[in-house]
Design a protein around this motif. Structure first.
Motif, PDB file in Angstrom:
ATOM      1  N   UNK A 102       0.831  -1.205   0.000  1.00 49.24           N
ATOM      2  CA  UNK A 102       0.000   0.000   0.000  1.00 49.24           C
ATOM      3  C   UNK A 102       0.866   1.255   0.000  1.00 49.24           C
ATOM      4  N   UNK A 103       1.922   1.266   0.785  1.00 46.93           N
ATOM      5  CA  UNK A 103       2.840   2.410   0.809  1.00 46.93           C
ATOM      6  C   UNK A 103       3.501   2.567  -0.558  1.00 46.93           C
ATOM      7  N   UNK A 104       3.925   1.449  -1.142  1.00 43.48           N
ATOM      8  CA  UNK A 104       4.525   1.509  -2.477  1.00 43.48           C
ATOM      9  C   UNK A 104       3.581   2.115  -3.497  1.00 43.48           C
ATOM     10  N   UNK A 105       2.321   1.726  -3.423  1.00 44.30           N
ATOM     11  CA  UNK A 105       1.333   2.260  -4.355  1.00 44.30           C
ATOM     12  C   UNK A 105       1.058   3.738  -4.107  1.00 44.30           C
ATOM     13  N   UNK A 106       1.025   4.150  -2.849  1.00 48.11           N
ATOM     14  CA  UNK A 106       0.756   5.554  -2.525  1.00 48.11           C
ATOM     15  C   UNK A 106       1.917   6.461  -2.896  1.00 48.11           C
ATOM     16  N   UNK A 107       3.129   6.019  -2.617  1.00 45.64           N
ATOM     17  CA  UNK A 107       4.310   6.881  -2.809  1.00 45.64           C
ATOM     18  C   UNK A 107       4.842   6.803  -4.236  1.00 45.64           C
ATOM     19  N   UNK A 108       4.981   5.582  -4.760  1.00 45.36           N
ATOM     20  CA  UNK A 108       5.622   5.406  -6.061  1.00 45.36           C
ATOM     21  C   UNK A 108       4.637   5.078  -7.180  1.00 45.36           C
ATOM     22  N   UNK A 109       3.359   4.955  -6.843  1.00 44.51           N
ATOM     23  CA  UNK A 109       2.318   4.650  -7.814  1.00 44.51           C
ATOM     24  C   UNK A 109       2.566   3.322  -8.529  1.00 44.51           C
ATOM     25  N   UNK A 110       3.131   2.363  -7.784  1.00 45.61           N
ATOM     26  CA  UNK A 110       3.298   1.008  -8.303  1.00 45.61           C
ATOM     27  C   UNK A 110       3.435   0.045  -7.144  1.00 45.61           C
ATOM     28  N   UNK A 111       3.172  -1.217  -7.430  1.00 42.27           N
ATOM     29  CA  UNK A 111       3.237  -2.247  -6.403  1.00 42.27           C
ATOM     30  C   UNK A 111       4.238  -3.308  -6.852  1.00 42.27           C
ATOM     31  N   UNK A 145       8.036   3.871   4.361  1.00 43.26           N
ATOM     32  CA  UNK A 145       8.658   4.432   3.160  1.00 43.26           C
ATOM     33  C   UNK A 145      10.175   4.343   3.263  1.00 43.26           C
ATOM     34  N   UNK A 146      10.707   4.725   4.402  1.00 40.08           N
ATOM     35  CA  UNK A 146      12.150   4.677   4.631  1.00 40.08           C
ATOM     36  C   UNK A 146      12.670   3.238   4.593  1.00 40.08           C
ATOM     37  N   UNK A 147      11.931   2.329   5.200  1.00 38.40           N
ATOM     38  CA  UNK A 147      12.346   0.921   5.218  1.00 38.40           C
ATOM     39  C   UNK A 147      12.377   0.347   3.801  1.00 38.40           C
ATOM     40  N   UNK A 148      11.351   0.644   3.019  1.00 41.07           N
ATOM     41  CA  UNK A 148      11.326   0.151   1.636  1.00 41.07           C
ATOM     42  C   UNK A 148      12.524   0.695   0.868  1.00 41.07           C
ATOM     43  N   UNK A 149      12.826   1.977   1.050  1.00 45.38           N
ATOM     44  CA  UNK A 149      13.949   2.590   0.329  1.00 45.38           C
ATOM     45  C   UNK A 149      15.297   2.029   0.754  1.00 45.38           C
ATOM     46  N   UNK A 150      15.498   1.809   2.044  1.00 46.53           N
ATOM     47  CA  UNK A 150      16.827   1.464   2.569  1.00 46.53           C
ATOM     48  C   UNK A 150      17.041  -0.012   2.875  1.00 46.53           C
ATOM     49  N   UNK A 151      15.974  -0.735   3.180  1.00 43.44           N
ATOM     50  CA  UNK A 151      16.155  -2.085   3.712  1.00 43.44           C
ATOM     51  C   UNK A 151      15.281  -3.123   3.012  1.00 43.44           C
ATOM     52  N   UNK A 152      15.055  -2.951   1.702  1.00 45.44           N
ATOM     53  CA  UNK A 152      14.243  -3.926   0.981  1.00 45.44           C
ATOM     54  C   UNK A 152      14.891  -4.288  -0.340  1.00 45.44           C
ATOM     55  N   UNK A 153      14.312  -5.316  -0.972  1.00 42.11           N
ATOM     56  CA  UNK A 153      14.777  -5.757  -2.279  1.00 42.11           C
ATOM     57  C   UNK A 153      14.311  -4.815  -3.390  1.00 42.11           C
ATOM     58  N   UNK A 154      13.366  -3.941  -3.097  1.00 42.08           N
ATOM     59  CA  UNK A 154      12.842  -2.997  -4.085  1.00 42.08           C
ATOM     60  C   UNK A 154      13.701  -1.742  -4.050  1.00 42.08           C
ATOM     61  N   UNK A 155      14.193  -1.341  -5.200  1.00 40.59           N
ATOM     62  CA  UNK A 155      15.056  -0.162  -5.266  1.00 40.59           C
ATOM     63  C   UNK A 155      14.359   0.952  -6.031  1.00 40.59           C
ATOM     64  N   UNK A 156      13.473   1.627  -5.338  1.00 44.22           N
ATOM     65  CA  UNK A 156      12.761   2.739  -5.948  1.00 44.22           C
ATOM     66  C   UNK A 156      13.292   4.045  -5.387  1.00 44.22           C
ATOM     67  N   UNK A 157      13.342   5.045  -6.244  1.00 45.09           N
ATOM     68  CA  UNK A 157      13.708   6.384  -5.799  1.00 45.09           C
ATOM     69  C   UNK A 157      12.434   7.171  -5.558  1.00 45.09           C
ATOM     70  N   UNK A 158      12.530   8.140  -4.673  1.00 45.77           N
ATOM     71  CA  UNK A 158      11.380   9.011  -4.445  1.00 45.77           C
ATOM     72  C   UNK A 158      11.055   9.727  -5.746  1.00 45.77           C
ATOM     73  N   UNK A 159       9.796   9.968  -6.039  1.00 46.28           N
ATOM     74  CA  UNK A 159       9.441  10.679  -7.268  1.00 46.28           C
ATOM     75  C   UNK A 159      10.103  12.058  -7.289  1.00 46.28           C
ATOM     76  N   UNK A 160      10.615  12.435  -8.474  1.00 46.58           N
ATOM     77  CA  UNK A 160      11.230  13.756  -8.585  1.00 46.58           C
ATOM     78  C   UNK A 160      10.167  14.757  -8.995  1.00 46.58           C
ATOM     79  N   UNK A 161      10.319  15.939  -8.482  1.00 43.21           N
ATOM     80  CA  UNK A 161       9.374  17.006  -8.788  1.00 43.21           C
ATOM     81  C   UNK A 161       9.903  17.747 -10.006  1.00 43.21           C
ATOM     82  N   UNK A 162       9.055  17.870 -11.009  1.00 47.55           N
ATOM     83  CA  UNK A 162       9.450  18.596 -12.216  1.00 47.55           C
ATOM     84  C   UNK A 162       8.488  19.751 -12.419  1.00 47.55           C
TER      85      UNK A 162
END
Length: 191
Positions: free
Chosen positions: A107-116, A164-181
């Protein structure tokens, strides 16, 4: 209906003393504990993020090479789903747990990165140090009255930030925070 977390129930059956607990609106749970002179084996059917709040210097984790010590205030342990660990608590320890499931992480992945992610594996960490985890726990979770309904949003938001922090730093998923353009075009900026 509130989620049942095995690590929480297991601690209740041992010498650990439950100081505070709250089920969050999103189904996660926070629990503040103290323990002393206890040996416990935890099997997690969910994910547990633990922060040592006070003491813990005489906390030992059983490893293949023997008992490892490294506890103390602001040390954290991340126990992923389906992990098993044995602990020997030889003196005072105060700690806080955040319990969550794979569904919460997705759910956090979907909310923050718009993917699961198809799969998501967390790294097991014992006696780690992470300033962001400490800050979120201490500033937003520990400084908040868990029983006041008005604080549910703060607790849920801080928990989401932790995940969010755990997914970024301590998981097998390597997603970056969305960049603001966006913003002004370079030709407009030059004028």
């Amino acid at each position: 209906m509130a989620e049942t977390y095995g690590a929480f129930e297991n601690l209740r059956r041992h010498s650990a003393v439950l100081k505070n607990s709250v089920a969050l609106n999103n189904g996660m749970q926070l629990a503040a504990w103290s323990n002393k002179r206890d040996r416990i084996t935890q099997y997690c059917d969910h994910h547990t993020l633990s922060l040592y709040v006070a003491d813990g210097y005489e906390s030992y984790h059983k490893t293949r090479s023997g008992w490892q010590n490294g506890g103390g205030p602001d040390r954290f342990c991340l126990l992923p789903k389906e992990s098993e660990s044995t602990w020997d608590i030889r003196d005072d320890l105060s700690f806080v747990h955040l319990y969550c499931t794979d569904a919460h992480l997705r759910s956090v992945g979907e909310q923050i990165w718009d993917r699961s992610p198809a799969t998501l594996t967390l790294d097991e960490k014992t006696f780690g140090q992470d300033a962001q985890i400490t800050a979120l726990y201490r500033q937003f979770l520990l400084d908040c009255d868990w029983q006041q309904q008005a604080n549910q949003l703060t607790l849920s938001t801080a928990s989401t930030l932790l995940l969010t922090h755990i997914i970024q730093r301590y998981s097998s998923v390597q997603w970056r925070m969305p960049s603001v353009t966006g913003g002004l075009a370079p030709s407009v900026l030059r004028n």
